[in-house]
Design a protein around this motif. Structure first.
Motif, PDB file in Angstrom:
ATOM      1  N   GLY A  87       0.865  -1.175   0.000  1.00  0.00           N
ATOM      2  CA  GLY A  87       0.000   0.000   0.000  1.00  0.00           C
ATOM      3  C   GLY A  87       0.901   1.224   0.000  1.00  0.00           C
ATOM      4  N   GLU A  88       0.435   2.309  -0.601  1.00  0.00           N
ATOM      5  CA  GLU A  88       1.262   3.518  -0.690  1.00  0.00           C
ATOM      6  C   GLU A  88       0.853   4.506   0.394  1.00  0.00           C
ATOM      7  OE1 GLU A  88       0.281   4.294  -4.758  1.00  0.00           O
ATOM      8  OE2 GLU A  88       1.716   2.803  -5.506  1.00  0.00           O
ATOM      9  N   LEU A  89       1.830   5.130   1.011  1.00  0.00           N
ATOM     10  CA  LEU A  89       1.567   5.996   2.175  1.00  0.00           C
ATOM     11  C   LEU A  89       1.283   7.447   1.801  1.00  0.00           C
ATOM     12  CD1 LEU A  89       4.511   4.760   4.443  1.00  0.00           C
ATOM     13  CD2 LEU A  89       2.111   4.759   5.160  1.00  0.00           C
ATOM     14  N   VAL A 109      -5.685  13.180  -2.754  1.00  0.00           N
ATOM     15  CA  VAL A 109      -6.525  13.231  -3.952  1.00  0.00           C
ATOM     16  C   VAL A 109      -6.201  12.127  -4.965  1.00  0.00           C
ATOM     17  CG1 VAL A 109      -7.153  15.642  -3.744  1.00  0.00           C
ATOM     18  CG2 VAL A 109      -4.997  15.041  -4.837  1.00  0.00           C
ATOM     19  N   CYS A 110      -5.400  11.146  -4.546  1.00  0.00           N
ATOM     20  CA  CYS A 110      -5.237   9.933  -5.356  1.00  0.00           C
ATOM     21  C   CYS A 110      -5.687   8.728  -4.537  1.00  0.00           C
ATOM     22  CB  CYS A 110      -3.796   9.775  -5.815  1.00  0.00           C
ATOM     23  SG  CYS A 110      -3.602   8.751  -7.277  1.00  0.00           S
ATOM     24  N   GLY A 111      -6.199   8.987  -3.323  1.00  0.00           N
ATOM     25  CA  GLY A 111      -6.792   7.912  -2.524  1.00  0.00           C
ATOM     26  C   GLY A 111      -5.804   6.877  -1.996  1.00  0.00           C
ATOM     27  N   HIS A 112      -4.541   7.240  -1.848  1.00  0.00           N
ATOM     28  CA  HIS A 112      -3.578   6.241  -1.356  1.00  0.00           C
ATOM     29  C   HIS A 112      -3.911   5.786   0.069  1.00  0.00           C
ATOM     30  CE1 HIS A 112      -0.209   7.445  -4.439  1.00  0.00           C
ATOM     31  NE2 HIS A 112      -1.370   7.162  -5.007  1.00  0.00           N
ATOM     32  N   ASN A 113      -4.650   6.611   0.803  1.00  0.00           N
ATOM     33  CA  ASN A 113      -5.043   6.211   2.168  1.00  0.00           C
ATOM     34  C   ASN A 113      -5.834   4.904   2.178  1.00  0.00           C
ATOM     35  OD1 ASN A 113      -7.036   7.989   0.867  1.00  0.00           O
ATOM     36  ND2 ASN A 113      -8.244   7.672   2.714  1.00  0.00           N
ATOM     37  N   ALA A 146       6.080   7.558  -0.888  1.00  0.00           N
ATOM     38  CA  ALA A 146       6.436   8.342  -2.079  1.00  0.00           C
ATOM     39  C   ALA A 146       6.201   7.663  -3.414  1.00  0.00           C
ATOM     40  CB  ALA A 146       7.895   8.767  -1.972  1.00  0.00           C
ATOM     41  N   GLU A 147       4.923   7.452  -3.777  1.00  0.00           N
ATOM     42  CA  GLU A 147       4.642   6.999  -5.141  1.00  0.00           C
ATOM     43  C   GLU A 147       4.551   8.194  -6.083  1.00  0.00           C
ATOM     44  OE1 GLU A 147       2.617   6.264  -8.774  1.00  0.00           O
ATOM     45  OE2 GLU A 147       1.629   7.347  -7.181  1.00  0.00           O
ATOM     46  N   GLU A 148       3.945   9.290  -5.606  1.00  0.00           N
ATOM     47  CA  GLU A 148       3.779  10.478  -6.460  1.00  0.00           C
ATOM     48  C   GLU A 148       5.132  11.158  -6.673  1.00  0.00           C
ATOM     49  OE1 GLU A 148       1.015  11.006  -7.846  1.00  0.00           O
ATOM     50  OE2 GLU A 148      -0.493  10.035  -6.569  1.00  0.00           O
ATOM     51  N   TYR A 149       5.415  11.518  -7.926  1.00  0.00           N
ATOM     52  CA  TYR A 149       6.716  12.120  -8.257  1.00  0.00           C
ATOM     53  C   TYR A 149       6.604  13.646  -8.130  1.00  0.00           C
ATOM     54  CZ  TYR A 149      11.307  11.854 -10.489  1.00  0.00           C
ATOM     55  OH  TYR A 149      12.655  11.899 -10.749  1.00  0.00           O
TER      56      TYR A 149
HETATM   57 ZN   LIG Z   1      -1.907   7.254  -7.056  1.00  0.00          ZN
END
Ligand SMILES: [Zn+2]
Length: 446
Positions: A87-89, A109-113, A146-149
């Protein structure tokens, strides 16, 4: 032993029942992270929540993996494949969002939660003794930063101070050896469409990032422009050059290049001498990214030469293209049908956006599913999660059930997935390829 032996069903029923008892807690935790968004490599609070929850399940999480990552491993005690449920934090930064952090502008706003929620739901189901006793191999639950660049300057500082080498969490996990003994990975991401469904993705573009600086010479913009060298004109010409290269890109490579000018000049009465640009170069395969990059560099240098400016080009590896494992997606579909019916399945076709799950998909069989139940444009002020049960509970059950299908019955199906998989590059070649994108070049067009 049959691929669909009754053992699978009893393990699945036990996992589902355990997840149902944690229904409220899992959704509350996912909402807590939604309410406290943190961008990449700053997710300390979200990581602590994740780690505490893992501990409450009797797991032994390791913290501070790649700065904020959390990893908990569960051994069945019997040999077999090692599966990572991820899962992404991290959040994005969209200050206009109603739920944005008033100080940092961060917003989920990408719903990573919900990814942390469904990864932990899978952990609830799969850590039950009556489930584990029917499985072989190892399962790791990974909260990855840190998935978002984004916040590239901040991450460059972390690189300079030696805290990381790559700017994305999963690449750091690879570099640190966290995935060295992992055979299969899976993750569920939120996505916007109608209805209730869980649909694996097929593929994504990969991308690299460039920051560019044109250096000219300042002079009186009205009185003596002939004494200056206009760096903004060089940047404009470079934008035109890049746009005119479009016809050389082939449709099947899905090339997208999107430059912006981040500094256009200092004062209108002076010839701009210092102009900066940023851009992403995206394509569906590494060769197409390399081809587009060579052409972009030519356009930048050609523009510098025309104007007589010089240009500095800094390139950073973004993400590798994604190619998700079709056989894994088919196994996952079986659980989705059980949970949501036939209408809950489907595929998300090729996407021209990018994710660092692409890096993982190069080196091992990877499932990247999407869950509906969110509305508004992704990455925008409109984004909302409306179906928490689907995103956290059902998505978590589907992950847990898929792991059971892969690891039950002596892991016969998991071993088959691994045996059939043809990596697009070896693990060494992967790091070599992304490192090769990291460089800075200066070129004098005068
Ligand atoms: Zn995303």
């Amino acid at each position: 032993m049959s691929e669909h032996s009754p053992t699978n069903q009893s393990a699945k029923q036990a996992a589902i029942a355990a997840i149902d008892t944690e229904f409220e807690a899992l959704i509350a935790l996912s909402k807590d992270i939604w309410d406290h968004p943190e961008p990449g490599f700053r997710e300390h609070r979200s990581a602590k929540l994740t780690s505490d929850y893992m501990s409450s399940l009797g797991l032994k999480p390791r913290e501070n993996v790649a700065i904020t990552g959390v990893v908990a491993k569960v051994e069945t005690g019997r040999p077999g494949p090692h599966i990572a449920v991820m899962g992404e934090l991290d959040s994005l930064i969209v200050p206009e969002h109603r739920n944005a952090d008033p100080e940092t502008g961060a917003a989920h706003v990408c719903g990573h939660n919900i990814q942390i929620g469904n990864m932990l739901a899978a952990a609830v189901g799969l850590s039950q003794p009556e489930v584990l006793e029917q499985l072989n191999g190892t399962i790791s639950f990974m909260a990855v930063p840190a998935e978002e660049y984004i916040e590239i300057e901040y991450r460059e500082q972390l690189r300079e101070s030696g805290d990381l080498e790559f700017l994305a969490g999963k690449q750091e996990f690879v570099r640190l050896g966290e995935l060295d003994d992992v055979d299969i990975s899976m993750l569920t991401h939120a996505n916007v469409w109608e209805g209730r469904s869980l649909r694996p993705g097929v593929s994504h573009n990969g991308m690299i990032a460039k920051t560019v600086r044109f250096i000219g010479k300042s002079a009186h913009a009205g009185g003596a422009p002939h004494l200056g060298i206009n760096a903004l004109n060089a940047a404009n010409l470079a934008m035109q050059g890049i746009a005119l290269l479009r016809e050389t890109f082939q449709d099947e490579d899905h090339v997208r290049i999107h430059p912006i000018i981040t500094r256009g000049g200092a004062a209108v009465s002076s010839v701009p001498a210092n102009v900066t640009m940023e851009m992403f170069i995206r394509a569906s395969n590494v060769e197409a990214i390399q081809d587009a990059e060579a052409k972009v560099d030519r356009a930048l240098k050609g523009a510098a030469m025309t104007i007589g400016a010089s240009v500095e080009i800094s390139t950073s590896p973004g993400y590798m293209p994604s190619k998700f494992d079709p056989a894994m997606s088919e196994i996952y579909d079986e659980s989705v049908v059980e949970l949501l019916g036939e209408s809950g399945t489907g595929r998300v076709p090729h996407r021209t956006s990018s994710t660092d799950m692409g890096d993982i998909s190069m080196i091992m069989p990877t499932l990247h599913s999407y869950t509906s139940g969110v509305t508004g444009r992704s990455h925008s002020d409109e984004f909302e999660i409306i179906d928490w049960e689907l995103n956290v509970i059902d998505a978590g059950k589907a992950l847990a059930m898929t792991v059971i299908d892969l690891l039950a019955n002596d892991a016969i199906r998991g071993k088959k997935i691994i045996g059939q998989f043809e990596p697009l590059m070896s693990r060494e070649k992967h790091l070599e390829t992304i490192r090769a994108f990291q460089r800075t070049e200066s070129w004098d067009g005068a």
